[in-house]
Design a protein around this motif. Structure first.
Motif, short mmCIF file in Angstrom:
data_model
loop_
_atom_site.label_atom_id
_atom_site.label_comp_id
_atom_site.label_asym_id
_atom_site.label_seq_id
_atom_site.Cartn_x
_atom_site.Cartn_y
_atom_site.Cartn_z
N ILE A 91 0.87 -1.16 0.06
CA ILE A 91 -0.06 -0.27 -0.13
C ILE A 91 0.90 1.14 -0.10
N HIS A 92 2.13 1.08 0.43
CA HIS A 92 3.07 2.40 0.57
C HIS A 92 4.29 1.73 0.41
N ILE A 93 5.25 2.53 -0.58
CA ILE A 93 6.74 2.26 -0.80
C ILE A 93 7.25 3.42 -0.12
N ILE A 94 8.34 3.24 0.85
CA ILE A 94 8.92 4.01 1.78
C ILE A 94 10.40 3.70 1.77
N PRO A 95 11.50 3.96 1.06
CA PRO A 95 12.80 3.65 0.98
C PRO A 95 13.58 4.21 2.08
N ASN A 96 12.93 3.81 3.39
CA ASN A 96 13.87 4.15 4.57
C ASN A 96 13.36 3.47 5.52
N LEU A 97 14.04 2.69 6.46
CA LEU A 97 13.47 1.73 7.44
C LEU A 97 13.22 2.73 8.75
N HIS A 98 13.62 3.55 9.04
CA HIS A 98 13.03 4.43 10.12
C HIS A 98 11.68 4.97 9.91
N MET A 99 11.42 5.54 8.57
CA MET A 99 10.39 5.85 8.36
C MET A 99 9.26 4.97 8.33
N ILE A 100 9.70 3.69 7.73
CA ILE A 100 8.86 2.70 7.61
C ILE A 100 8.12 2.29 9.07
N LEU A 101 9.28 2.19 10.00
CA LEU A 101 8.81 1.83 11.45
C LEU A 101 7.73 2.88 11.94
N LYS A 102 8.21 4.25 11.64
CA LYS A 102 7.09 5.29 12.07
C LYS A 102 5.89 5.12 11.41
N ALA A 103 5.67 4.63 10.41
CA ALA A 103 4.56 4.42 9.62
C ALA A 103 3.70 3.17 10.22
N ILE A 104 4.50 2.28 10.64
CA ILE A 104 3.92 1.19 11.42
C ILE A 104 3.38 1.57 12.59
N GLU A 105 4.07 2.35 13.53
CA GLU A 105 3.89 2.67 14.65
C GLU A 105 2.32 3.55 14.49
N ASN A 106 2.29 4.41 13.40
CA ASN A 106 0.89 5.27 13.11
C ASN A 106 -0.20 4.41 12.71
N ILE A 151 11.42 -5.39 9.62
CA ILE A 151 12.25 -4.42 10.01
C ILE A 151 13.39 -5.04 10.67
N PRO A 152 14.69 -4.67 10.51
CA PRO A 152 15.75 -5.38 11.41
C PRO A 152 15.82 -5.03 12.80
N THR A 153 15.99 -6.00 13.52
CA THR A 153 15.93 -5.87 14.96
C THR A 153 16.92 -4.62 15.64
N TYR A 154 17.86 -4.55 15.04
CA TYR A 154 18.69 -3.70 15.64
C TYR A 154 18.03 -2.06 15.39
N ILE A 155 17.26 -1.84 14.60
CA ILE A 155 16.29 -0.49 14.63
C ILE A 155 15.28 -0.74 15.67
N LEU A 156 14.61 -1.86 15.48
CA LEU A 156 13.62 -1.93 16.74
C LEU A 156 13.92 -1.67 18.13
N ASP A 157 15.11 -2.11 18.32
CA ASP A 157 15.89 -2.07 19.62
C ASP A 157 16.00 -0.73 20.21
N LYS A 158 16.33 0.10 19.24
CA LYS A 158 16.58 1.68 19.09
C LYS A 158 15.44 2.38 19.47
N SER A 159 14.31 2.00 18.87
CA SER A 159 13.14 2.64 18.91
C SER A 159 12.66 3.52 20.19
N ALA A 160 12.32 4.62 19.92
CA ALA A 160 11.61 5.58 20.90
C ALA A 160 10.25 5.15 21.48
N ASN A 161 9.44 4.39 20.72
CA ASN A 161 8.23 4.13 20.83
C ASN A 161 7.92 2.76 20.76
N LYS A 162 8.45 1.80 21.60
CA LYS A 162 8.36 0.57 21.54
C LYS A 162 7.14 -0.01 21.83
N ALA A 163 6.16 0.57 22.51
CA ALA A 163 5.02 0.38 23.05
C ALA A 163 4.27 0.63 21.67
#
Length: 291
Positions: free
Chosen positions: A216-231, A238-250
């Protein structure tokens, strides 16, 4: 009398389990590489490899010879290149290429430890390799190991990818792989690219077929993809090293953890620069931070 080049060729074949790949690495023809091996085997008096259709398998005598030769050849090459490096450019500026996300998470936090100036460039694995081949980059961090003459790859780390969903998502609970695939295929997906990178890997490794997904969306940036998921935008990988550093894990969660896949990450550089002090210093720091 044994030629030193026979030893070098033998160790390269041993390292790559292939005459053709060894020839590419040493920038020789395959017949010349085969001749080196045949001459050394004639001198030793027995076979050093068992030839199979897929690779060269060292014999017990071959393993013994390699264990004796490898440290001696490496030491001699380092000494030789040490003399040569005195006449080479000092490389006071090191040009580093990497994916934006890897650089942000793994290199940027430690950049202050680098005792040299750096110029950074971001791009895909294919783009970075071309820049390395053209001497526009000195070091690249890549998930693809291309067999390219004159370029050396060092294993850096493994990265693990998992399927991630918004935290409020209701997950279909089933152990049936077919039903699990059907449910996943019916969800909204966010992808890094139209060719579904990594998502395609998950389908191939775990479902043994191609994903029937139209993102539904193409976003060539994993940080922005994670933000879109959180929204609440949908699912992605997503690679786990990015998840581990996420400020919004909940705001997000890993689902179907058994469907994870692993990627190898390499440091690549030109062999001709292998013994330049500043290059080695930067490579050592990157490896220490990530191994």
């Amino acid at each position: 009398m044994v030629d030193f080049e026979w030893y070098r060729s033998y160790c390269t074949i041993y390292k790559h389990n292939s005459v053709s790949e060894a020839a590419k690495t040493r920038m020789m023809t395959q017949p010349a590489m085969s001749q080196h091996l045949a001459s050394l085997e004639a001198e030793v008096g027995e076979a050093l490899f068992i030839r199979t259709s897929r690779k060269m398998v060292p014999t017990e005598r071959g393993k013994e010879l390699y264990s004796q030769l490898a440290p001696l050849i490496e030491s001699l090459e380092e000494t030789t290149m040490g003399f040569r490096s005195a006449s080479l450019p000092t490389h006071t500026v090191i040009k580093i290429g990497a994916a934006h996300e890897f650089y942000s998470e793994k290199i940027l936090p430690q950049l202050q430890k680098y005792n040299t100036c750096t110029i950074s460039h971001f791009g895909t694995a294919d783009q970075l390799l071309e820049l390395l081949k053209e001497d526009k980059l000195d070091i690249i961090i890549t998930s693809k190991k291309f067999q390219t003459p004159g370029i050396e790859y060092l294993k850096l780390m493994d990265e693990q990818f998992v399927i991630v969903a918004p935290n409020h998502y209701e997950i279909f609970d089933t152990d049936n792989p077919m039903l699990k695939e059907q449910w996943l295929s019916s969800q909204n997906w966010i992808s890094y690219g139209l060719d579904l990178p990594i998502i395609r890997r998950i389908w191939r490794e775990h479902f043994k077929n191609r994903p029937q997904i139209r993102p539904i969306h193409i976003i060539p940036n994993l940080h922005m993809i994670l933000k879109a998921i959180e929204n609440g935008g949908g699912l992605s990988v997503i690679p786990t090293y990015i998840l581990d550093k996420s400020a919004n894990k909940a705001k997000s969660k890993v689902i179907f953890e058994e469907l994870k896949v692993k990627n190898e990450i390499f440091i690549a550089f030109k062999l001709k620069h292998r013994h330049l002090p500043k290059m080695n210093e930067v490579i050592k720091l990157i490896r220490e931070q990530n191994v």
